[in-house]
Structures are given as structure tokens and as C-alpha cells.
Design a protein around this motif. Structure first.
Motif, PDB file in Angstrom:
ATOM      1  N   THR A  18       0.803  -1.228   0.000  1.00  0.00           N
ATOM      2  CA  THR A  18       0.000   0.000   0.000  1.00  0.00           C
ATOM      3  C   THR A  18       0.835   1.278   0.000  1.00  0.00           C
ATOM      4  N   PRO A  19       1.967   1.377   0.705  1.00  0.00           N
ATOM      5  CA  PRO A  19       2.754   2.609   0.583  1.00  0.00           C
ATOM      6  C   PRO A  19       3.306   2.826  -0.828  1.00  0.00           C
ATOM      7  N   LEU A  20       3.730   1.750  -1.474  1.00  0.00           N
ATOM      8  CA  LEU A  20       4.224   1.888  -2.852  1.00  0.00           C
ATOM      9  C   LEU A  20       3.119   2.343  -3.796  1.00  0.00           C
ATOM     10  N   GLY A  27       2.000  10.238  -7.889  1.00  0.00           N
ATOM     11  CA  GLY A  27       2.584  10.671  -9.159  1.00  0.00           C
ATOM     12  C   GLY A  27       1.568  10.711 -10.276  1.00  0.00           C
ATOM     13  N   PHE A  28       0.676   9.743 -10.291  1.00  0.00           N
ATOM     14  CA  PHE A  28      -0.362   9.691 -11.325  1.00  0.00           C
ATOM     15  C   PHE A  28      -1.286  10.907 -11.230  1.00  0.00           C
ATOM     16  N   VAL A  29      -1.714  11.240 -10.023  1.00  0.00           N
ATOM     17  CA  VAL A  29      -2.581  12.412  -9.830  1.00  0.00           C
ATOM     18  C   VAL A  29      -1.828  13.696 -10.171  1.00  0.00           C
ATOM     19  N   ALA A  30      -0.544  13.752  -9.845  1.00  0.00           N
ATOM     20  CA  ALA A  30       0.256  14.930 -10.200  1.00  0.00           C
ATOM     21  C   ALA A  30       0.342  15.085 -11.720  1.00  0.00           C
ATOM     22  N   PHE A  31       0.475  13.968 -12.433  1.00  0.00           N
ATOM     23  CA  PHE A  31       0.490  14.037 -13.898  1.00  0.00           C
ATOM     24  C   PHE A  31      -0.842  14.545 -14.432  1.00  0.00           C
ATOM     25  N   ILE A  32      -1.938  14.070 -13.849  1.00  0.00           N
ATOM     26  CA  ILE A  32      -3.264  14.508 -14.294  1.00  0.00           C
ATOM     27  C   ILE A  32      -3.432  16.004 -14.072  1.00  0.00           C
ATOM     28  N   ARG A  33      -3.058  16.459 -12.884  1.00  0.00           N
ATOM     29  CA  ARG A  33      -3.237  17.879 -12.549  1.00  0.00           C
ATOM     30  C   ARG A  33      -2.328  18.800 -13.362  1.00  0.00           C
ATOM     31  N   SER A  34      -1.207  18.292 -13.824  1.00  0.00           N
ATOM     32  CA  SER A  34      -0.291  19.129 -14.595  1.00  0.00           C
ATOM     33  C   SER A  34      -0.611  19.134 -16.083  1.00  0.00           C
ATOM     34  N   GLY A  35      -1.577  18.342 -16.501  1.00  0.00           N
ATOM     35  CA  GLY A  35      -1.996  18.365 -17.903  1.00  0.00           C
ATOM     36  C   GLY A  35      -1.148  17.521 -18.830  1.00  0.00           C
ATOM     37  N   VAL A  36      -0.587  16.463 -18.337  1.00  0.00           N
ATOM     38  CA  VAL A  36       0.215  15.561 -19.159  1.00  0.00           C
ATOM     39  C   VAL A  36      -0.699  14.898 -20.192  1.00  0.00           C
ATOM     40  N   PHE A  46      -0.202   2.011 -16.517  1.00  0.00           N
ATOM     41  CA  PHE A  46      -0.074   0.580 -16.739  1.00  0.00           C
ATOM     42  C   PHE A  46       1.327   0.057 -16.450  1.00  0.00           C
ATOM     43  N   SER A  47       2.360   0.784 -16.900  1.00  0.00           N
ATOM     44  CA  SER A  47       3.705   0.236 -16.733  1.00  0.00           C
ATOM     45  C   SER A  47       4.268   0.449 -15.344  1.00  0.00           C
ATOM     46  N   VAL A  48       4.084   1.623 -14.764  1.00  0.00           N
ATOM     47  CA  VAL A  48       4.686   1.898 -13.460  1.00  0.00           C
ATOM     48  C   VAL A  48       3.750   1.495 -12.326  1.00  0.00           C
ATOM     49  N   VAL A  49       2.538   2.036 -12.323  1.00  0.00           N
ATOM     50  CA  VAL A  49       1.648   1.788 -11.178  1.00  0.00           C
ATOM     51  C   VAL A  49       1.206   0.327 -11.142  1.00  0.00           C
ATOM     52  N   LEU A  50       0.634  -0.164 -12.219  1.00  0.00           N
ATOM     53  CA  LEU A  50       0.156  -1.553 -12.211  1.00  0.00           C
ATOM     54  C   LEU A  50       1.281  -2.564 -12.392  1.00  0.00           C
ATOM     55  N   GLY A  51       2.150  -2.299 -13.364  1.00  0.00           N
ATOM     56  CA  GLY A  51       3.202  -3.266 -13.676  1.00  0.00           C
ATOM     57  C   GLY A  51       4.255  -3.407 -12.603  1.00  0.00           C
ATOM     58  N   VAL A  52       4.852  -2.285 -12.214  1.00  0.00           N
ATOM     59  CA  VAL A  52       5.966  -2.343 -11.260  1.00  0.00           C
ATOM     60  C   VAL A  52       5.482  -2.305  -9.820  1.00  0.00           C
ATOM     61  N   LEU A  53       4.688  -1.296  -9.480  1.00  0.00           N
ATOM     62  CA  LEU A  53       4.348  -1.075  -8.076  1.00  0.00           C
ATOM     63  C   LEU A  53       3.318  -2.055  -7.534  1.00  0.00           C
ATOM     64  N   LEU A  54       2.542  -2.668  -8.387  1.00  0.00           N
ATOM     65  CA  LEU A  54       1.574  -3.649  -7.899  1.00  0.00           C
ATOM     66  C   LEU A  54       2.039  -5.071  -8.201  1.00  0.00           C
ATOM     67  N   CYS A  55       2.149  -5.407  -9.471  1.00  0.00           N
ATOM     68  CA  CYS A  55       2.434  -6.796  -9.837  1.00  0.00           C
ATOM     69  C   CYS A  55       3.869  -7.218  -9.517  1.00  0.00           C
ATOM     70  N   VAL A  59       5.388  -9.816  -6.582  1.00  0.00           N
ATOM     71  CA  VAL A  59       6.236 -10.969  -6.881  1.00  0.00           C
ATOM     72  C   VAL A  59       7.524 -10.900  -6.071  1.00  0.00           C
ATOM     73  N   VAL A  60       8.128  -9.710  -6.000  1.00  0.00           N
ATOM     74  CA  VAL A  60       9.394  -9.569  -5.283  1.00  0.00           C
ATOM     75  C   VAL A  60       9.213  -9.782  -3.777  1.00  0.00           C
ATOM     76  N   VAL A  61       8.133  -9.273  -3.206  1.00  0.00           N
ATOM     77  CA  VAL A  61       7.887  -9.486  -1.778  1.00  0.00           C
ATOM     78  C   VAL A  61       7.707 -10.973  -1.496  1.00  0.00           C
ATOM     79  N   ARG A  62       6.925 -11.633  -2.293  1.00  0.00           N
ATOM     80  CA  ARG A  62       6.702 -13.066  -2.078  1.00  0.00           C
ATOM     81  C   ARG A  62       7.978 -13.871  -2.329  1.00  0.00           C
ATOM     82  N   MET A  63       8.788 -13.428  -3.298  1.00  0.00           N
ATOM     83  CA  MET A  63      10.066 -14.088  -3.544  1.00  0.00           C
ATOM     84  C   MET A  63      11.000 -13.894  -2.350  1.00  0.00           C
TER      85      MET A  63
END
Length: 116
Positions: A18-20, A27-36, A46-55, A59-63
Motif C-alpha cells: 500500500t505505501p508503494l 505521481g499519477f494524480v500529479a500528472f493529471i493535474r499538470s496536464g500531461v 499501466f507500466s509503473v503503477v500496475l506493472g511495477v508497483l503492484l504486480c 512478486v518480489v515481496v513473495r520471492m
């Protein structure tokens, strides 16, 4: 008691993450607010939030839990214990950086690699 009995439940894995996820969503909300542009938002989501920080982080924690359960047994000498702990730590760190590198690469290449 078998070593397989000490596996971390999936719910606890997500509690650890949850902290990650909070940092990623900040960062995602900051991108939205800045007009990216939308393509960057989708790629980051998809790549950072879902891919790295979640999935990948799950895997790394369980490993890491598996490595500690399986290989962190006392050795005959104290030096062997230290080397074993350092080896487990290094495998854990290499796995983290491999996932971050793959996620960063897919994020910078656009939405196509972010979905793969």
C-alpha cells in the motif's frame, strides 16, 4: 512444521504494497493535474503503477519471503550465516532493479510496451 507453512498470505502482501501504490498514485494524480497528455498517463498507469508497483512488487515481496524461509537457516560458522544473508539480500535487490528497469523502459517507450 514444514517450511511451506510459513508462506505470507496474499492479503498481507497487498498490505505491504500500500505505501508503494500510494506513491505511484500520487505521481499519477500529479500528472493529471499538470496536464500531461493522455498517452503518457496511460503508459505511466499501466507500466509503473500496475506493472511495477503492484504486480512486480508483489512478486518480489513473495520471492523475498520464500528466499528467507528456504535459505535463511543457520550454518556451521558465523561467516556462512552472514554470507547467506548477503546473498539473499543481493538476489532481492537485483530482482527489484530488474523490474524497475523493465517498467521504466516500457513507460518511456509509450503505450504499446506498457500493455505488454
Amino acid at each position: 512444521k514444514k517450511q511451506a507453512d510459513t508462506q505470507l498470505p496474499l492479503q498481507y502482501t497487498f498490505i505491504i504494497l500500500t505505501p508503494l501504490l500510494s506513491i505511484g498514485m500520487d505521481g499519477f494524480v500529479a500528472f493529471i493535474r499538470s496536464g500531461v497528455p493522455t498517452e503518457c498517463l496511460v503508459s505511466y498507469g499501466f507500466s509503473v503503477v500496475l506493472g511495477v508497483l503492484l504486480c512486480w512488487a508483489a512478486v518480489v515481496v513473495r520471492m523475498g519471503v520464500f528466499l528467507c524461509d528456504r535459505f535463511a537457516a543457520p550454518c556451521a560458522s558465523g561467516l556462512c550465516d552472514y554470507l547467506q544473508s548477503v546473498a539473499i539480500f543481493l538476489v532481492f535487490v537485483v530482482a527489484i532493479f530488474a523490474g524497475v528497469g523493465i517498467g521504466a523502459g516500457s513507460y518511456t517507450r509509450g503505450t504499446g510496451p506498457a500493455f505488454s
